[in-house]
Design a protein around this motif. Sequence first.
Motif, mmCIF file in Angstrom:
data_model
loop_
_atom_site.group_PDB
_atom_site.id
_atom_site.type_symbol
_atom_site.label_atom_id
_atom_site.label_comp_id
_atom_site.label_asym_id
_atom_site.label_seq_id
_atom_site.Cartn_x
_atom_site.Cartn_y
_atom_site.Cartn_z
ATOM 1 N N TYR A 97 42.143 32.133 27.735
ATOM 2 C CA TYR A 97 42.296 33.516 28.206
ATOM 3 C C TYR A 97 41.481 33.693 29.475
ATOM 4 C CZ TYR A 97 41.908 38.532 28.728
ATOM 5 O OH TYR A 97 41.942 39.791 29.245
ATOM 6 N N LYS A 98 42.073 34.351 30.472
ATOM 7 C CA LYS A 98 41.372 34.577 31.746
ATOM 8 C C LYS A 98 41.559 36.013 32.205
ATOM 9 C CE LYS A 98 41.421 31.628 35.206
ATOM 10 N NZ LYS A 98 41.922 30.815 36.353
ATOM 11 N N LEU A 99 40.494 36.574 32.758
ATOM 12 C CA LEU A 99 40.528 37.889 33.396
ATOM 13 C C LEU A 99 39.744 37.799 34.693
ATOM 14 C CD1 LEU A 99 41.212 40.920 33.354
ATOM 15 C CD2 LEU A 99 39.058 41.291 32.110
ATOM 16 N N LYS A 100 40.397 38.163 35.792
ATOM 17 C CA LYS A 100 39.766 38.035 37.104
ATOM 18 C C LYS A 100 40.044 39.279 37.939
ATOM 19 C CE LYS A 100 40.224 35.414 41.429
ATOM 20 N NZ LYS A 100 40.996 34.354 42.115
ATOM 21 N N PHE A 101 39.006 39.759 38.614
ATOM 22 C CA PHE A 101 39.127 40.878 39.544
ATOM 23 C C PHE A 101 38.742 40.392 40.942
ATOM 24 C CE2 PHE A 101 38.256 42.899 35.467
ATOM 25 C CZ PHE A 101 39.248 43.874 35.425
ATOM 26 N N LYS A 102 39.423 40.950 41.936
ATOM 27 C CA LYS A 102 39.110 40.621 43.322
ATOM 28 C C LYS A 102 39.099 41.902 44.142
ATOM 29 C CE LYS A 102 40.307 37.421 47.053
ATOM 30 N NZ LYS A 102 41.190 36.293 47.462
ATOM 31 N N LYS A 103 38.076 42.067 44.933
ATOM 32 C CA LYS A 103 37.913 43.265 45.759
ATOM 33 C C LYS A 103 37.778 42.862 47.219
ATOM 34 C CE LYS A 103 36.538 47.477 47.087
ATOM 35 N NZ LYS A 103 37.449 48.631 47.185
ATOM 36 N N SER A 104 38.660 43.416 48.044
ATOM 37 C CA SER A 104 38.547 43.220 49.488
ATOM 38 C C SER A 104 37.653 44.312 50.043
ATOM 39 C CB SER A 104 39.931 43.257 50.151
ATOM 40 O OG SER A 104 40.723 42.180 49.728
ATOM 41 N N ILE A 105 36.391 43.990 50.191
ATOM 42 C CA ILE A 105 35.438 44.967 50.707
ATOM 43 C C ILE A 105 35.750 45.279 52.162
ATOM 44 C CG2 ILE A 105 32.987 45.397 51.132
ATOM 45 C CD1 ILE A 105 32.398 43.547 48.759
ATOM 46 N N SER A 106 36.156 44.246 52.897
ATOM 47 C CA SER A 106 36.624 44.397 54.280
ATOM 48 C C SER A 106 37.440 43.156 54.605
ATOM 49 C CB SER A 106 35.435 44.536 55.245
ATOM 50 O OG SER A 106 34.721 43.305 55.335
ATOM 51 N N ASP A 107 37.942 43.091 55.845
ATOM 52 C CA ASP A 107 38.663 41.889 56.247
ATOM 53 C C ASP A 107 37.766 40.664 56.220
ATOM 54 O OD1 ASP A 107 40.986 43.270 56.606
ATOM 55 O OD2 ASP A 107 40.732 43.524 58.775
ATOM 56 N N ARG A 108 36.466 40.875 56.301
ATOM 57 C CA ARG A 108 35.523 39.763 56.397
ATOM 58 C C ARG A 108 34.813 39.431 55.096
ATOM 59 N NH1 ARG A 108 33.825 38.365 61.654
ATOM 60 N NH2 ARG A 108 35.083 39.408 63.235
ATOM 61 N N VAL A 109 34.890 40.301 54.128
ATOM 62 C CA VAL A 109 34.184 40.071 52.865
ATOM 63 C C VAL A 109 35.119 40.348 51.695
ATOM 64 C CG1 VAL A 109 32.222 40.698 51.408
ATOM 65 C CG2 VAL A 109 31.983 40.717 53.905
ATOM 66 N N LYS A 110 35.317 39.324 50.853
ATOM 67 C CA LYS A 110 36.134 39.457 49.649
ATOM 68 C C LYS A 110 35.322 38.923 48.473
ATOM 69 C CE LYS A 110 40.590 39.028 52.032
ATOM 70 N NZ LYS A 110 40.051 39.090 53.382
ATOM 71 N N LEU A 111 35.256 39.705 47.421
ATOM 72 C CA LEU A 111 34.453 39.347 46.256
ATOM 73 C C LEU A 111 35.359 39.247 45.033
ATOM 74 C CD1 LEU A 111 31.621 38.914 44.971
ATOM 75 C CD2 LEU A 111 31.585 41.393 44.548
ATOM 76 N N SER A 112 35.232 38.161 44.278
ATOM 77 C CA SER A 112 35.978 38.004 43.032
ATOM 78 C C SER A 112 35.010 37.661 41.909
ATOM 79 C CB SER A 112 37.052 36.915 43.168
ATOM 80 O OG SER A 112 36.472 35.661 43.448
ATOM 81 N N PHE A 113 35.357 38.086 40.713
ATOM 82 C CA PHE A 113 34.546 37.785 39.540
ATOM 83 C C PHE A 113 35.420 37.891 38.305
ATOM 84 C CE2 PHE A 113 34.208 42.271 40.522
ATOM 85 C CZ PHE A 113 34.418 42.900 39.306
ATOM 86 N N GLY A 114 35.012 37.224 37.248
ATOM 87 C CA GLY A 114 35.819 37.265 36.039
ATOM 88 C C GLY A 114 35.236 36.411 34.940
ATOM 89 N N ALA A 115 36.037 36.184 33.916
ATOM 90 C CA ALA A 115 35.605 35.413 32.753
ATOM 91 C C ALA A 115 36.804 34.699 32.162
ATOM 92 C CB ALA A 115 34.969 36.335 31.716
ATOM 93 N N ASP A 116 36.556 33.577 31.493
ATOM 94 C CA ASP A 116 37.610 32.940 30.717
ATOM 95 C C ASP A 116 37.028 32.347 29.439
ATOM 96 O OD1 ASP A 116 36.347 30.796 31.910
ATOM 97 O OD2 ASP A 116 38.111 30.065 32.974
#
Length: 719
Positions: A376-395
Motif C-alpha cells: 500500500y502506498k500514499l504519496k503527496f506532492k506539493k509544487s511550492i513554486s516552479d523551483r521547489v517541489k516537495l513530496s512525502f508519503g508512506a508505504d
Amino acid sequence: MKPIFYFAILLLSITSFSQATISGKVLDKKNLPIPAANIFIEGTYDGATSNENGEFSFATTTEENQVLVVSFLAYETSKINFQPNNFQNQIIILKENVNTLDAVVITAGTLDSGDKARVSVLKPLDIVTTAGSAGNIIAALQTLPGTNNVGEDGRLFVRGGEADETQTFVDGIRVAQPYGATTNNLPTRGRFSPFLFSGISFSTGGYSAEYGEALSSVLLLNTEDEPDQNKTNLAFMTVGLGIGNTQKWTKSSLSINASYINLAPYQAVIKQNVEWNKPFQSLSGESIYRYKFTNGTFKLYAAFDASKFDINQENINYVDKIRVNLNNNNFYLNSSYKGKFGANWQITTGLSYGLSQNKIKLILDDVKNDENSFHYKLKFKKSISDRVKLSFGADYFITDFNEDFTPNTAATLSIEYINSIAAVFTEAELFFSKKFAAKIGLRASNNNLLKENTLSPRISIAYKIAKNSQFAFAYGDFTQTPNAQYIKFSKNNLFQSEKASHYILNFQYNKEGQTFRAETYYKDYSNLVKYDTPTAQYNSSFSNNGFGYSKGLDLFWRDGKSIKNIEYWASYSYINTQRDYKNFSTSVTPSFVADHTLSLVTKYWIDDWKSQLGLTNSFSSGRPYNNPNETQFMNGKTKSYNSLSFSWAYLLTTQKILYLSVSNVLGTKNVYGYDYKNTPESNGIFNRKEITPTADRFFFVGFFWTISQDKKDNQLKDL
C-alpha cells in the motif's frame, strides 16, 4: 466662455499632476538586457515592452500599492509590489524558467523510455521490435548498459547484483513476483507483456527515496493513461495464440488481452538440448480499466498466469536424470489513483496484491509453497513554486510465505513466516536555475520480522554545461530483506537487512535523434547473507557477515538521424566486482558476472519491401566458475558469449503483419558454466558437465492482425 476655459486648464493640470512615470531596465542574471519583455501593472492596461537595451517607460494614473508584472518567454514571470510615484530607473532581474524543454534533467542511474520521458534512451516500440527479445521486456532491457546477460536464468542482473536485488513496480506499486516460475538452469521470462505499457523507467542505481527494498535497481512500468480508439488484436504464432480487445468510452476504457502458449508442437519439430516429458504450457491474461475523473485518473490492473512443465534434467552426480514437474499459478491485482487537488497539490495512492503458488514434484519428493504479498502506498506532492517541489508519503509491505516439503520417506516439514515493513519517505526537488538542480530525499523503515529500523538518505544533483550536455551525480543508501530462500530457514530472527551504498557520476549528451551516456559507479555492499553448507538449508548456520563491492563504467550511444531509415544503439559495460557471501571461502567475482558486455541493436525500415529488419548482437567476456580440481577458489573462466539475432516484420496490409525472428542465427555454442561432481574419480579428478542453452536457436513465426476504427493501427509496436 472664460469659466469653461479656466476649468479645462485646471482639469488638465490635475490630470498631469496625478500621472506617474514607471521606468526601468530588464536584465538576466548575467546583467544582459532582455528585449521584448512584457511589463504591465496587474489589473490595468498600463504597460510597455522593453527595447533592445532592455529599457522601458510608461505613464500611469494608478495610486497606492500596485503589482508590476514582468514576463518573457523562457524566463520566470516576476511580480513586484511597488508605489507608482516611486518606481523610476529600477533594475529588474529575471530568472530563467526551470521548466523549459532544454532545462537540466536529473539522469544519474536512470534510463527512461516512453513519450513522456524528457530524455528517452528507449522507445515503447523498442521493447518489442528488438531482435532476440521475443516480446520479453527483460530481454530488451538486457541490451542496455549496466545489465548482465545470464542466459541460464533469464532475470535482470544489474551492476554485479543478484536478480532479486531489482524490484519491479507497476504504476508505482510493487510486483512481488515479476517472473515466471522455473527450475535450475532453465531460463524464465518476465510475466508482463508490453501490450498495456506506455513507458518504462529503468534505474540502475541511486533511485528515489520513494522506492525501497531494492539493493541494486528498480524497474518502473507505467500503464497507458488512455487508449486512442476501439480495437481488436489477433495473434497466431508457432508457439500459441493471442487475443486482445480495447473499448473506449467518454470517461473510461477497458483493455483485455489473453494468450495461450504451448511449446509441444514447436519442440516436436525443433530439437532441444533437454528432455521434456511435457513441454512448457501457459494460459495468461491482463486487463486494465481506467476512469478519468475531473482532477485525476483511477486504474485497476489485473494479471494472471497459470503455467506448467515436466522435464528430465541431467545431473552429473546422478546416473539417472532428475525429473522435475512444476505447476505455477500467479495472480496480480493493482489499483491506483493519481490526481490533483487544492493549490498545486498532487496525490498518488495505490494498493497491490500478489499471489504465487507452486507445486513441484522433484523425483519422488513434493514441494508446495505459496506467497501472498501486499503493498500500500500514499504519496503527496506539493509544487511550492516552479523551483521547489516537495513530496512525502508512506508505504506498507506484507509478505506471507508458506512451504511444505514432503520427502518420499519422511514426514512433511512445514515452514512459514510473515514479514511486514512500514516506511515513510520525503523528497525535495530544487531547481536553482535552468542549469542546476538537486533532489534530496530520506527514507525511514521498520522491519517487523527482523526487528530493526533503518534510515536511508539519498541525493542527486545535475548541472548543465552546454545546450545539449550535462553532468549528474547520485548517492544513496539502500536496504533489502534477505531472500525468502534464507528467511524461511531463519531461527530466532537472526537476520539483518542487507545493505548497499551507491555512488554514481553521469555525463549525458542529447540532441534530436542522438543520445550519448557515460556513467561510472561504485557500490559498497555490507550485511550480505553467508552460510556454511553447500546450499542454504534448514540446518545451515547463517550470518550477515558477507560484504562486497562493485565498480565500473557504462557507455551508451543511440543514433536515429545519421543514416536514413536506420536506427541503432550500442551499449558497453565494464565491471569489476567481488563478493564474500553465501558459502564463498573468500572474496571473488560471482559466477553470473562478465567483466565486459557489449550489445549492438540495429533496425532498418525498407519502404519498397514494407518491412522492418532487425539485428541484435550480444557479446560478453567469459564468466568465472569454481573448478574443484584447482586450489584457487573461482579461478576458472568460461569462453566468451556471443549471439546474433535477426527479426523481420512484413506488412501484408496496413493492419496485417507477418513476423519472423531467429535467435543466435549463427548457432554459436555458448557455455554458461560448469557443474562438477561432488566426489572425485579414482584418478582424483572431478568430472564436469557444461551448462548450455536449452536449444542452439529459437525460431518464431507469427501472424498479427489488428481490427480498429481507423483501419490504420497495427501491432508492429507490440512485436
